[in-house]
Design a protein around this motif. Structure first.
Motif, PDB file in Angstrom:
ATOM      1  N   CYS A  87      39.607  32.191  43.132  1.00 58.60           N
ATOM      2  CA  CYS A  87      40.125  33.552  43.105  1.00 58.60           C
ATOM      3  C   CYS A  87      40.235  34.108  44.518  1.00 58.60           C
ATOM      4  CB  CYS A  87      39.219  34.440  42.268  1.00 58.60           C
ATOM      5  SG  CYS A  87      39.883  36.078  41.988  1.00 58.60           S
ATOM      6  N   LYS A  88      41.346  34.732  44.801  1.00 51.70           N
ATOM      7  CA  LYS A  88      41.606  35.275  46.135  1.00 51.70           C
ATOM      8  C   LYS A  88      41.387  36.782  46.209  1.00 51.70           C
ATOM      9  CE  LYS A  88      43.135  31.284  47.507  1.00 51.70           C
ATOM     10  NZ  LYS A  88      42.410  30.294  46.801  1.00 51.70           N
TER      11      LYS A  88
ATOM     12  N   MET B  42      31.197  36.353  42.366  1.00 56.91           N
ATOM     13  CA  MET B  42      32.026  35.386  41.658  1.00 56.91           C
ATOM     14  C   MET B  42      31.992  34.013  42.316  1.00 56.91           C
ATOM     15  SD  MET B  42      33.537  34.942  39.007  1.00 56.91           S
ATOM     16  CE  MET B  42      34.924  35.082  37.949  1.00 56.91           C
ATOM     17  N   LYS B  43      31.827  33.951  43.615  1.00 54.11           N
ATOM     18  CA  LYS B  43      31.735  32.643  44.283  1.00 54.11           C
ATOM     19  C   LYS B  43      30.526  31.859  43.805  1.00 54.11           C
ATOM     20  CE  LYS B  43      34.212  33.786  48.493  1.00 54.11           C
ATOM     21  NZ  LYS B  43      34.164  33.902  49.933  1.00 54.11           N
ATOM     22  N   THR B  44      29.409  32.522  43.605  1.00 55.36           N
ATOM     23  CA  THR B  44      28.218  31.833  43.127  1.00 55.36           C
ATOM     24  C   THR B  44      28.274  31.597  41.622  1.00 55.36           C
ATOM     25  OG1 THR B  44      27.041  33.933  42.960  1.00 55.36           O
ATOM     26  CG2 THR B  44      26.772  32.697  44.987  1.00 55.36           C
ATOM     27  N   LEU B  45      28.881  32.523  40.884  1.00 56.52           N
ATOM     28  CA  LEU B  45      28.985  32.366  39.435  1.00 56.52           C
ATOM     29  C   LEU B  45      30.007  31.308  39.043  1.00 56.52           C
ATOM     30  CD1 LEU B  45      28.916  36.051  38.177  1.00 56.52           C
ATOM     31  CD2 LEU B  45      27.154  34.316  37.880  1.00 56.52           C
ATOM     32  N   ARG B  46      30.985  31.057  39.899  1.00 55.29           N
ATOM     33  CA  ARG B  46      32.078  30.154  39.571  1.00 55.29           C
ATOM     34  C   ARG B  46      31.580  28.763  39.193  1.00 55.29           C
ATOM     35  NH1 ARG B  46      35.495  26.586  40.991  1.00 55.29           N
ATOM     36  NH2 ARG B  46      37.707  26.900  40.684  1.00 55.29           N
ATOM     37  N   ASP B  47      30.688  28.207  39.964  1.00 52.66           N
ATOM     38  CA  ASP B  47      30.157  26.873  39.662  1.00 52.66           C
ATOM     39  C   ASP B  47      29.363  26.876  38.363  1.00 52.66           C
ATOM     40  OD1 ASP B  47      31.291  25.861  41.970  1.00 52.66           O
ATOM     41  OD2 ASP B  47      29.512  26.289  43.173  1.00 52.66           O
TER      42      ASP B  47
ATOM     43  N   GLU C 126      39.455  39.484  33.871  1.00 52.42           N
ATOM     44  CA  GLU C 126      40.608  39.187  34.721  1.00 52.42           C
ATOM     45  C   GLU C 126      40.255  38.200  35.825  1.00 52.42           C
ATOM     46  OE1 GLU C 126      42.149  42.873  36.133  1.00 52.42           O
ATOM     47  OE2 GLU C 126      43.339  43.186  34.329  1.00 52.42           O
ATOM     48  N   ARG C 127      39.020  38.189  36.260  1.00 52.04           N
ATOM     49  CA  ARG C 127      38.591  37.235  37.288  1.00 52.04           C
ATOM     50  C   ARG C 127      38.556  35.806  36.753  1.00 52.04           C
ATOM     51  NH1 ARG C 127      35.960  39.280  41.724  1.00 52.04           N
ATOM     52  NH2 ARG C 127      36.370  37.229  42.551  1.00 52.04           N
ATOM     53  N   TRP C 128      38.527  35.628  35.436  1.00 52.41           N
ATOM     54  CA  TRP C 128      38.531  34.303  34.822  1.00 52.41           C
ATOM     55  C   TRP C 128      39.923  33.682  34.841  1.00 52.41           C
ATOM     56  CZ3 TRP C 128      34.689  32.072  31.136  1.00 52.41           C
ATOM     57  CH2 TRP C 128      33.425  32.581  31.371  1.00 52.41           C
ATOM     58  N   TYR C 129      40.914  34.435  35.246  1.00 52.67           N
ATOM     59  CA  TYR C 129      42.282  33.916  35.305  1.00 52.67           C
ATOM     60  C   TYR C 129      42.369  32.708  36.236  1.00 52.67           C
ATOM     61  CZ  TYR C 129      47.350  33.914  35.641  1.00 52.67           C
ATOM     62  OH  TYR C 129      48.658  33.550  35.593  1.00 52.67           O
TER      63      TYR C 129
END
Length: 66
Positions: free
Chosen positions: A9-10, A20-25, A53-56
């Motif tokens: 996500c940008k 979100m960077k840490t949750l992404r993994d 929307e961040r899950w896109y």
């Protein structure tokens, strides 16, 4: 659509890095998801809607993983 090529996500929230960077993994590695949001009448509240929307970013390359 900036996340299409690398599924990262940008979006920069208030020019501060959010979690979100840490949750992404953890999202990619999870076996299941339980998501809930307050819905008094029709739409979801803004916090849950923006989170979804961040899950896109996961739709493009990792859609089969989720």
């Amino acid at each position: 659509m900036a996340c299409v090529e690398d599924n990262v996500c940008k979006i920069k929230v208030c020019k501060v890095n959010d979690d979100m960077k840490t949750l992404r993994d953890e999202i990619v590695e999870a076996d299941a998801y339980v998501l809930s949001g307050v819905n008094y009448y029709n739409p979801l509240k803004a916090l849950m809607h923006s989170f979804l929307e961040r899950w896109y970013q996961f739709r493009h390359l990792e859609a089969d993983i989720l």
